[in-house]
Write a protein that holds these residues in place. Structure first.
Motif, PDB file in Angstrom:
ATOM      1  N   ILE A   1       6.208   2.659 -12.229  1.00 41.54           N
ATOM      2  CA  ILE A   1       6.160   3.757 -11.238  1.00 41.54           C
ATOM      3  C   ILE A   1       4.918   4.643 -11.425  1.00 41.54           C
ATOM      4  N   ARG A   2       4.477   4.757 -12.665  1.00 39.78           N
ATOM      5  CA  ARG A   2       3.280   5.575 -12.896  1.00 39.78           C
ATOM      6  C   ARG A   2       1.995   4.848 -12.473  1.00 39.78           C
ATOM      7  N   SER A   3       2.105   3.536 -12.215  1.00 36.74           N
ATOM      8  CA  SER A   3       0.928   2.757 -11.785  1.00 36.74           C
ATOM      9  C   SER A   3       0.820   2.695 -10.270  1.00 36.74           C
ATOM     10  N   GLU A   4       1.832   3.245  -9.578  1.00 35.91           N
ATOM     11  CA  GLU A   4       1.809   3.186  -8.114  1.00 35.91           C
ATOM     12  C   GLU A   4       0.549   3.866  -7.578  1.00 35.91           C
ATOM     13  N   GLY A   5      -0.099   3.197  -6.642  1.00 33.25           N
ATOM     14  CA  GLY A   5      -1.296   3.767  -6.018  1.00 33.25           C
ATOM     15  C   GLY A   5      -2.553   3.624  -6.852  1.00 33.25           C
ATOM     16  N   MET A   6      -2.414   2.966  -8.027  1.00 33.14           N
ATOM     17  CA  MET A   6      -3.591   2.804  -8.893  1.00 33.14           C
ATOM     18  C   MET A   6      -3.966   1.335  -8.998  1.00 33.14           C
ATOM     19  N   VAL A   7      -5.221   1.081  -9.322  1.00 34.91           N
ATOM     20  CA  VAL A   7      -5.624  -0.305  -9.580  1.00 34.91           C
ATOM     21  C   VAL A   7      -5.395  -0.551 -11.064  1.00 34.91           C
ATOM     22  N   VAL A   8      -4.459  -1.463 -11.385  1.00 37.54           N
ATOM     23  CA  VAL A   8      -4.193  -1.705 -12.809  1.00 37.54           C
ATOM     24  C   VAL A   8      -4.890  -2.993 -13.243  1.00 37.54           C
ATOM     25  N   ASP A   9      -5.192  -3.085 -14.535  1.00 33.16           N
ATOM     26  CA  ASP A   9      -5.826  -4.316 -15.018  1.00 33.16           C
ATOM     27  C   ASP A   9      -4.767  -5.381 -15.314  1.00 33.16           C
ATOM     28  N   ALA A  10      -5.244  -6.594 -15.576  1.00 30.90           N
ATOM     29  CA  ALA A  10      -4.347  -7.734 -15.768  1.00 30.90           C
ATOM     30  C   ALA A  10      -3.372  -7.507 -16.926  1.00 30.90           C
TER      31      ALA A  10
ATOM     32  N   GLY B   1       8.566 -13.375   1.775  1.00 25.63           N
ATOM     33  CA  GLY B   1       9.997 -13.706   1.857  1.00 25.63           C
ATOM     34  C   GLY B   1      10.636 -13.256   3.164  1.00 25.63           C
ATOM     35  N   ASP B   2      11.846 -13.771   3.384  1.00 25.60           N
ATOM     36  CA  ASP B   2      12.620 -13.432   4.577  1.00 25.60           C
ATOM     37  C   ASP B   2      13.694 -12.420   4.150  1.00 25.60           C
ATOM     38  N   ALA B   3      13.654 -11.227   4.735  1.00 22.71           N
ATOM     39  CA  ALA B   3      14.589 -10.168   4.330  1.00 22.71           C
ATOM     40  C   ALA B   3      16.042 -10.611   4.474  1.00 22.71           C
ATOM     41  N   ALA B   4      16.331 -11.417   5.514  1.00 20.62           N
ATOM     42  CA  ALA B   4      17.709 -11.851   5.742  1.00 20.62           C
ATOM     43  C   ALA B   4      18.171 -12.770   4.608  1.00 20.62           C
ATOM     44  N   VAL B   5      17.273 -13.613   4.121  1.00 23.52           N
ATOM     45  CA  VAL B   5      17.620 -14.530   3.022  1.00 23.52           C
ATOM     46  C   VAL B   5      17.665 -13.760   1.698  1.00 23.52           C
ATOM     47  N   LEU B   6      16.718 -12.859   1.508  1.00 23.89           N
ATOM     48  CA  LEU B   6      16.637 -12.099   0.252  1.00 23.89           C
ATOM     49  C   LEU B   6      17.760 -11.067   0.129  1.00 23.89           C
ATOM     50  N   GLY B   7      18.257 -10.593   1.267  1.00 27.64           N
ATOM     51  CA  GLY B   7      19.307  -9.566   1.239  1.00 27.64           C
ATOM     52  C   GLY B   7      18.772  -8.189   0.902  1.00 27.64           C
ATOM     53  N   LYS B   8      17.447  -8.037   0.976  1.00 25.14           N
ATOM     54  CA  LYS B   8      16.833  -6.715   0.738  1.00 25.14           C
ATOM     55  C   LYS B   8      15.547  -6.642   1.555  1.00 25.14           C
ATOM     56  N   ALA B   9      15.037  -5.433   1.715  1.00 31.44           N
ATOM     57  CA  ALA B   9      13.837  -5.264   2.524  1.00 31.44           C
ATOM     58  C   ALA B   9      12.643  -5.936   1.860  1.00 31.44           C
ATOM     59  N   VAL B  10      11.728  -6.442   2.671  1.00 30.69           N
ATOM     60  CA  VAL B  10      10.467  -6.952   2.114  1.00 30.69           C
ATOM     61  C   VAL B  10       9.365  -5.924   2.415  1.00 30.69           C
ATOM     62  N   GLY B  11       8.216  -6.118   1.766  1.00 30.28           N
ATOM     63  CA  GLY B  11       7.082  -5.220   2.023  1.00 30.28           C
ATOM     64  C   GLY B  11       7.173  -3.910   1.259  1.00 30.28           C
ATOM     65  N   SER B  12       8.190  -3.813   0.387  1.00 25.61           N
ATOM     66  CA  SER B  12       8.399  -2.552  -0.325  1.00 25.61           C
ATOM     67  C   SER B  12       7.287  -2.299  -1.360  1.00 25.61           C
ATOM     68  N   ASP B  13       6.750  -3.380  -1.940  1.00 28.47           N
ATOM     69  CA  ASP B  13       5.681  -3.207  -2.951  1.00 28.47           C
ATOM     70  C   ASP B  13       4.412  -2.644  -2.325  1.00 28.47           C
ATOM     71  N   VAL B  14       4.063  -3.149  -1.141  1.00 27.79           N
ATOM     72  CA  VAL B  14       2.852  -2.651  -0.463  1.00 27.79           C
ATOM     73  C   VAL B  14       3.073  -1.194  -0.078  1.00 27.79           C
ATOM     74  N   LEU B  15       4.286  -0.917   0.426  1.00 23.12           N
ATOM     75  CA  LEU B  15       4.639   0.441   0.840  1.00 23.12           C
ATOM     76  C   LEU B  15       4.471   1.435  -0.318  1.00 23.12           C
ATOM     77  N   HIS B  16       4.915   1.009  -1.499  1.00 19.58           N
ATOM     78  CA  HIS B  16       4.835   1.901  -2.662  1.00 19.58           C
ATOM     79  C   HIS B  16       3.537   1.719  -3.448  1.00 19.58           C
ATOM     80  N   GLU B  17       2.641   0.919  -2.894  1.00 18.71           N
ATOM     81  CA  GLU B  17       1.352   0.617  -3.568  1.00 18.71           C
ATOM     82  C   GLU B  17       1.583   0.193  -5.012  1.00 18.71           C
ATOM     83  N   LYS B  18       2.498  -0.768  -5.171  1.00 17.02           N
ATOM     84  CA  LYS B  18       2.880  -1.244  -6.507  1.00 17.02           C
ATOM     85  C   LYS B  18       1.840  -2.207  -7.077  1.00 17.02           C
ATOM     86  N   ALA B  19       1.798  -2.235  -8.394  1.00 19.13           N
ATOM     87  CA  ALA B  19       0.951  -3.216  -9.072  1.00 19.13           C
ATOM     88  C   ALA B  19       1.695  -4.559  -9.069  1.00 19.13           C
ATOM     89  N   THR B  20       1.152  -5.537  -8.380  1.00 22.31           N
ATOM     90  CA  THR B  20       1.809  -6.852  -8.311  1.00 22.31           C
ATOM     91  C   THR B  20       0.779  -7.969  -8.494  1.00 22.31           C
TER      92      THR B  20
END
Ligand code: GRG
Length: 292
Positions: free
Chosen positions: A159-168, A226-245
């Protein structure tokens, strides 16, 4: 399910959870919230891993069921808390409204807390082993994996890395801690209770570390494609929160390649274990191929 998944073992876990979780209890509201999330579905991947890891050494699933169920208690608590408004703020999990949407934020926090502590009550009161030292060992593994130097620590860096560019290196740290530690503890708990040799335990630990990384990389990829209906949860949440992925740092193709590489390394470690590891190898393929 894509890939081969030990459905028989998953069903045993469902039975085990019913046996070890008292659906009705007092205060009723708390038990309802805990049971709602615990029985909302899910692959039961971590409990299945604990059981299949013990089966490699000829141990009966029932003999590791309390520890396997405890891992699912901890996993469910982490999902309830992860979905809270203060963290990912998700409304949907396993195709159902999240715990705080259904029961309120106060009850969701407390249901998560209670599932976490109940996990340790379960292992310390119901788990049998050849010697009590092994039960203490498993409790230590679970506590280390889920605490400050494990899952919760990984979540903090996440959560503290959200919105930041993190290294590998930081990204690998987040994935290993946030997701990998509990997967590793599940595999190790099964092997420890099955009295695996030091060598086999070390090999299974390597398997689990690579498996955990592959699992979270695929999770990152599914959040993009992924397909939200198959996953059973929303997709795109990482981009929304600017997560390190992995897809954010390496791109989708390279991330997929890295998940494949981790899966292969997991299976390579497994191939040296002295026992029948067919199902654990199938679980590694499942992790790579899964679409939910
Ligand atoms: C104490 C506030 C507080 C937080 C606890 C929330 C938390 C620490 C950690 C969260 C860690 C987390 C949610 C990691 C993601 C792990 C992951 C990929 C979960 C999805 O697991 P699956 O696919 O889910 O196995 P199912 O639904 O199949 O069980």
């Amino acid at each position: 399910m894509p890939g081969k998944y030990p459905e028989d073992t998953r069903l045993l876990v469902e039975e085990g959870l019913k046996k070890y979780f008292p659906e009705v209890g007092h205060p009723e509201e708390l038990y309802k919230a805990m049971s709602y999330s615990l029985f909302a579905g899910g692959k039961r991947f971590r409990a299945v891993l604990a059981i299949e890891s013990a089966k490699v050494f000829g141990t009966d699933p029932e003999d590791v069921m309390p520890a396997a169920c405890a891992v699912e208690f901890i996993h469910t608590y982490s999902l309830i808390h992860d979905d809270l408004p203060a963290l990912d703020d998700d409304d949907l999990r396993r195709g159902k409204p999240t715990c705080h949407v259904k029961f309120g934020e106060d009850m969701a926090i407390l249901a998560g807390d209670a599932l976490n502590t109940e996990a340790f009550r379960l292992v310390s009161s119901e788990q049998k082993a050849i010697d009590a030292g092994r039960i203490v060992w498993v409790i230590r593994e679970l506590a280390t994996a889920s605490g400050a130097s494990g899952m919760v620590g990984g979540q903090v860096v996440d959560i503290r890395s959200e919105g930041m560019v993190v290294d590998a290196e930081t990204l690998k740290f987040i994935h290993e801690k946030k997701t990998g530690e509990l997967i590793k503890a599940s595999v190790r708990a099964g092997a420890i209770l099955a009295n695996a040799s030091e060598r086999d335990l070390a090999l299974l630990t390597d398997y689990a570390i690579y498996l955990g990384l592959a699992f979270q990389i695929v999770d990152d990829i599914l959040d993009v494609v992924g397909d939200a209906a198959v996953l059973g949860k929303a997709v795109g949440s990482d981009v929304l929160h600017e997560k390190a992925t992995y897809p954010a740092l390496y791109g989708l193709e390279k991330a997929k390649e890295m998940a494949r590489m981790m899966t292969d390394k997991a299976k390579e470690a497994l191939s040296q274990v002295d026992g029948d590891t067919t199902v654990l190898a199938e679980l590694a393929d499942f992790v790579f191929d899964r679409d939910f």
